[in-house]
Design an enzyme around this catalytic site. Structure first.
Site, PDB file in Angstrom:
ATOM      1  N   GLU A 181      40.104  43.580  49.358  1.00 38.66           N
ATOM      2  CA  GLU A 181      39.889  44.206  48.049  1.00 38.66           C
ATOM      3  C   GLU A 181      39.490  45.664  48.148  1.00 38.66           C
ATOM      4  OE1 GLU A 181      37.733  41.892  44.623  1.00 38.66           O
ATOM      5  OE2 GLU A 181      36.818  41.427  46.535  1.00 38.66           O
ATOM      6  N   CYS A 228      40.704  45.925  30.371  1.00 37.23           N
ATOM      7  CA  CYS A 228      40.365  47.150  29.643  1.00 37.23           C
ATOM      8  C   CYS A 228      38.979  47.076  28.992  1.00 37.23           C
ATOM      9  CB  CYS A 228      41.386  47.408  28.554  1.00 37.23           C
ATOM     10  SG  CYS A 228      43.071  47.366  29.119  1.00 37.23           S
ATOM     11  N   ASN A 230      42.633  45.305  24.253  1.00 40.29           N
ATOM     12  CA  ASN A 230      42.529  44.685  25.572  1.00 40.29           C
ATOM     13  C   ASN A 230      43.227  43.344  25.465  1.00 40.29           C
ATOM     14  OD1 ASN A 230      41.786  43.621  28.053  1.00 40.29           O
ATOM     15  ND2 ASN A 230      39.744  43.002  27.336  1.00 40.29           N
ATOM     16  N   GLY A 231      44.216  43.112  26.318  1.00 39.28           N
ATOM     17  CA  GLY A 231      44.904  41.831  26.262  1.00 39.28           C
ATOM     18  C   GLY A 231      46.390  42.005  26.469  1.00 39.28           C
ATOM     19  N   TRP A 247      43.369  49.263  31.900  1.00 39.65           N
ATOM     20  CA  TRP A 247      43.919  48.637  33.101  1.00 39.65           C
ATOM     21  C   TRP A 247      45.335  48.242  32.702  1.00 39.65           C
ATOM     22  CZ3 TRP A 247      45.787  43.763  34.529  1.00 39.65           C
ATOM     23  CH2 TRP A 247      45.857  43.516  35.906  1.00 39.65           C
ATOM     24  N   LYS A 278      37.378  44.491  36.995  1.00 39.80           N
ATOM     25  CA  LYS A 278      36.472  43.352  36.922  1.00 39.80           C
ATOM     26  C   LYS A 278      36.771  42.586  35.634  1.00 39.80           C
ATOM     27  CE  LYS A 278      31.869  42.450  38.468  1.00 39.80           C
ATOM     28  NZ  LYS A 278      32.237  42.007  39.819  1.00 39.80           N
ATOM     29  N   ARG A 338      35.843  47.984  34.032  1.00 45.63           N
ATOM     30  CA  ARG A 338      36.802  47.034  33.478  1.00 45.63           C
ATOM     31  C   ARG A 338      38.252  47.510  33.616  1.00 45.63           C
ATOM     32  NH1 ARG A 338      34.368  43.194  30.224  1.00 45.63           N
ATOM     33  NH2 ARG A 338      36.385  42.688  29.358  1.00 45.63           N
ATOM     34  N   GLU A 394      35.984  34.267  51.803  1.00 44.22           N
ATOM     35  CA  GLU A 394      35.323  35.309  51.013  1.00 44.22           C
ATOM     36  C   GLU A 394      35.248  36.628  51.805  1.00 44.22           C
ATOM     37  OE1 GLU A 394      34.686  35.779  48.094  1.00 44.22           O
ATOM     38  OE2 GLU A 394      33.081  37.244  47.980  1.00 44.22           O
ATOM     39  N   HIS A 449      47.418  26.049  64.633  1.00 48.06           N
ATOM     40  CA  HIS A 449      48.630  25.601  63.927  1.00 48.06           C
ATOM     41  C   HIS A 449      49.450  26.768  63.377  1.00 48.06           C
ATOM     42  CE1 HIS A 449      47.407  21.461  64.313  1.00 48.06           C
ATOM     43  NE2 HIS A 449      46.207  21.786  63.851  1.00 48.06           N
ATOM     44  N   LYS A 461      36.909  40.115  50.520  1.00 48.83           N
ATOM     45  CA  LYS A 461      36.140  41.348  50.315  1.00 48.83           C
ATOM     46  C   LYS A 461      36.808  42.507  51.049  1.00 48.83           C
ATOM     47  CE  LYS A 461      34.143  40.676  47.581  1.00 48.83           C
ATOM     48  NZ  LYS A 461      33.829  39.443  46.886  1.00 48.83           N
TER      49      LYS A 461
HETATM   50  C1  F6R Z   1      36.307  39.446  43.924  1.00 50.77           C
HETATM   51  C2  F6R Z   1      36.185  39.303  42.499  1.00 50.77           C
HETATM   52  C3  F6R Z   1      37.176  38.445  41.789  1.00 50.77           C
HETATM   53  C4  F6R Z   1      36.439  37.534  40.807  1.00 50.77           C
HETATM   54  C5  F6R Z   1      37.429  36.716  39.972  1.00 50.77           C
HETATM   55  C6  F6R Z   1      36.717  35.761  39.043  1.00 50.77           C
HETATM   56  O1  F6R Z   1      35.343  40.292  44.445  1.00 50.77           O
HETATM   57  O2  F6R Z   1      35.308  39.851  41.891  1.00 50.77           O
HETATM   58  O3  F6R Z   1      37.940  37.691  42.679  1.00 50.77           O
HETATM   59  O4  F6R Z   1      35.599  36.693  41.533  1.00 50.77           O
HETATM   60  O5  F6R Z   1      38.231  37.586  39.223  1.00 50.77           O
HETATM   61  O6  F6R Z   1      35.861  36.439  38.179  1.00 50.77           O
HETATM   62  P1  F6R Z   1      34.723  35.698  37.386  1.00 50.77           P
HETATM   63  O7  F6R Z   1      33.706  35.244  38.370  1.00 50.77           O
HETATM   64  O8  F6R Z   1      34.185  36.718  36.443  1.00 50.77           O
HETATM   65  O9  F6R Z   1      35.374  34.540  36.695  1.00 50.77           O
END
Ligand code: F6R
Length: 618
Positions: free
Chosen positions: A500, A2, A106-107, A80, A613, A28, A493, A516, A497
């Site tokens: 996501e 949040c 937030n939390g 969130w 994020k 966020r 990765e 395997h 991506k």
């Molecule tokens: C993927 C993504 C997340 C972050 C993860 C760690 O695109 O953004 O998987 O990489 O939540 O976040 P940080 O780097 O802020 O610790």
């Protein structure tokens, strides 16, 4: 998670400031949004499920009709959801039963169920399913019992178990009180002559001032225009000096790009230059890093590195393992922070714990680093956010200087983390006498080639080529991403991506593991994306491509190995830069590929469903 904002001005109207702040922090959390304002003799809240723009147009229309005007103080929240679905009732702010305070949070309050029960027993009526409302009632009742809002907050919080950044607003007898507190998730505050601001991210404060105070766990801050008083939980004043934040606000603007993600992918050449800035000592064949921590003497004592990270940062940590072991000869373990923190890790003497994080606020990564610290490790971090908890708690930090990353899918921070890991590997290698001056020069010279190569990979033509491939593969039923060695984490990765932002099922695998199990998935309609570098395992990767094709699967090859590119139906050629640097380039087409698949599918690229994020809760 949040987003929280708050503002208190001597004169004027804080509503536009709150809405601007929420817009900046929308990344966020974006399932519901709300504001609480000082209005007339009391408080008014407006909140609803949905995006900030919908709330903004309603409250601004209300203002145009003469309502909601002239609030000198207010709080705002973008949610969130954790407890209770995203509904109007569950949106923040929440008020206490007496209507004395409005509160945003937030939390997670872990003991909210028992507190709720107790409050219901005492006759309190609840209007939402959130854990936050419990806090509003607890603090409201304490305020009713006497004292100032900050006292009430300090008395209520010891009853709470969990993690929180909160802001509470009260308006009684003509007096406005704005208080915030932190235990876990980030919170920063700032003042100038005319006002005071609080936010969960500096980005919402930068339009007002660059001098920002980062609160620490246990802090309670009282804000008024021109003044902030920070105390500990007992009310004893603590000194929290302001830091100057250099980030440019334009960096958090989309500019001419349709999405932050695309803008941030295109920023990568600049980001690489910034991460390298003043750190390359080409004559000495070494890396310049400030502080004793990075000296030969100190790094010479590092016998092992334990990387702790989550998500994309974890993938950067996996690449760091190949670099540090391969270049510096220092053994490396890499753990998901969320796993590490709940097992009983055994860390050998001389282990350096290395946290990798864009935000520096990821709850699991912070907890894992703290655990490593308790077990006697020195703590270093690779991080983007100056002033973040991780930076403050680390003995040393290699800042990546990627600038604000707004797109929820991390791109430029990942590339910058790889550059930082490379720098660290060279420095460690030099400190351990494993890399000679001449070898150091060669390795660093290679790094300087990355920027032009990235620019070349981001031309219109290169982008259109990837877009065309993405369009043709956008409706397949699933993707396998394969890579070997240092490019295995790049396969992980690439798959992450794609999952996501386009909600397509994608698996990342070490190519050698295909036989395997995952090979059973191969059939027409299944696309395998193979990362094909010109390295010691190139012939094995070619064999993997043959195996997929023999079973009717389609292959997209990405990399510099002509033999692999030749075998695949679709090819994305990447400049040859040698194995150590190849991940830095190979990841870029994968970022663009997932972007264009998501675009083709009409997905909300910068705000993918269910994600947020900066994961500041468990
Ligand atoms: C993927 C993504 C997340 C972050 C993860 C760690 O695109 O953004 O998987 O990489 O939540 O976040 P940080 O780097 O802020 O610790």
């Amino acid at each position: 998670m949040c987003g929280i904002v708050g503002a208190f001005r001597r004169t004027g109207d804080v509503l536009p400031t709150l809405l601007d702040g929420l817009k900046v922090l929308e990344y966020r959390g974006y399932d519901s949004v709300g504001v609480g304002l000082v209005q007339g003799p009391g408080l008014t809240i407006r909140r609803r499920a949905g995006r900030i723009d919908e709330l903004a147009s309603r409250v601004l229309a209300e203002q145009a009709q003469g309502g909601l005007n002239g609030s000198v103080a207010g709080i705002g929240h973008s949610r969130w959801a954790t407890h209770g679905p995203p509904t109007d009732e569950n949106a923040h702010p929440h008020m206490d039963a007496g209507g004395r305070i409005a509160l945003i949070h937030n939390g997670i309050i872990e003991n909210y169920a028992e507190l709720r029960e107790e409050l219901i027993g005492a006759g309190v009526e609840f209007h939402s399913e959130t854990d936050t409302e419990v806090l509003a009632h607890l603090i409201g009742r304490e305020l009713a019992a006497g004292g100032r809002l900050a006292d009430a907050v300090r008395r209520a919080l010891p009853r709470v178990r969990g993690y929180y950044a909160i802001a509470a607003l009260a308006h009684e007898d003509g007096e406005v009180q704005l208080v915030c507190a932190r235990e876990g998730p980030p919170l920063c505050v700032a003042v100038d002559e005319d006002g005071a601001w609080l936010a969960s991210d500096v980005l919402a404060i930068l339009p007002h001032t660059r001098e920002v105070i980062f609160l620490e766990d246990g802090d309670v801050a009282e804000l008024e225009p021109g003044k902030v008083r920070v105390t500990d939980g007992k009310g004893v004043e603590v000194d929290r000096p302001a830091r100057t934040i250099e980030w440019e606000m334009e960096a958090s603007d989309k500019g001419s790009f349709p999405h932050y993600m695309l803008k941030e992918i295109h920023e990568q050449p600049d980001v690489v230059s910034r991460t390298l800035y003043e750190r390359l000592d080409l004559d000495a064949g070494d890396v310049r890093l400030d502080g004793d921590f990075w000296s030969d003497e100190s790094l010479g004592n590092v016998r092992r590195v334990q990387v702790l990270a989550c998500g994309t940062a974890f993938h950067a940590g996996l690449v760091a393992r190949y670099l540090i072991e391969g270049l510096a000869g220092v053994p490396v373990d890499v753990d998901y922070a969320s796993e590490f923190r709940y097992r009983s890790p055994i860390l050998a003497p001389g282990t350096l714990a290395l946290g990798v994080s864009q935000s520096g606020e990821t709850a699991d990564t912070l907890a894992a680093l703290r655990l490593a610290g308790k077990l006697g490790c020195a703590r270093a971090s690779i991080c983007n956010a100056i002033g973040s908890t991780m930076v403050r708690e680390s003995d040393a930090t290699l800042l990546i200087h990627a600038g604000p990353e707004i797109g929820v899918a991390s791109t430029k921070a990942f590339v910058a983390m790889l550059v930082a890991a490379y720098l660290m590997a060279v420095r460690l290698g030099r400190a351990h006498g494993r890399i000679s001056q001449e070898e150091g020069r060669e390795l660093l010279a290679g790094l300087r080639q990355i920027r032009p190569h990235l620019e070349h990979m981001l031309t219109r033509e290169a982008q259109d080529h990837i877009r065309d491939i993405a369009r043709r593969h956008s409706s397949v039923k699933g993707f396998l991403f394969l890579g070997r060695g240092i490019n295995y984490p790049i396969a992980l990765e690439g798959a992450l991506k794609l999952k996501e932002i386009s909600y397509v099922h994608a698996e990342g695998y070490p190519a050698g593991e295909m036989k395997h199990g995952p090979i059973a998935l191969i059939e027409p309609g299944m696309t395998t994306l193979v990362i094909a570098s010109q390295d010691s395992v190139a012939d094995k990767v070619r064999a993997n491509i043959e195996q997929v094709r023999a079973r009717g699967g389609q292959v997209i090859a990405v990399g510099a190995d002509p033999g692999s590119l030749e075998l695949a139906e679709d090819k994305i050629e990447v400049p040859e830069v040698g194995p150590w640097l190849s991940p830095l380039l190979n990841v870029v087409p994968l970022q663009l590929f997932s972007y264009f698949v998501a675009l083709e599918k009409g997905c909300d690229i910068d705000k993918p469903r269910n994600l947020a994020k900066s994961v500041t809760v468990e």
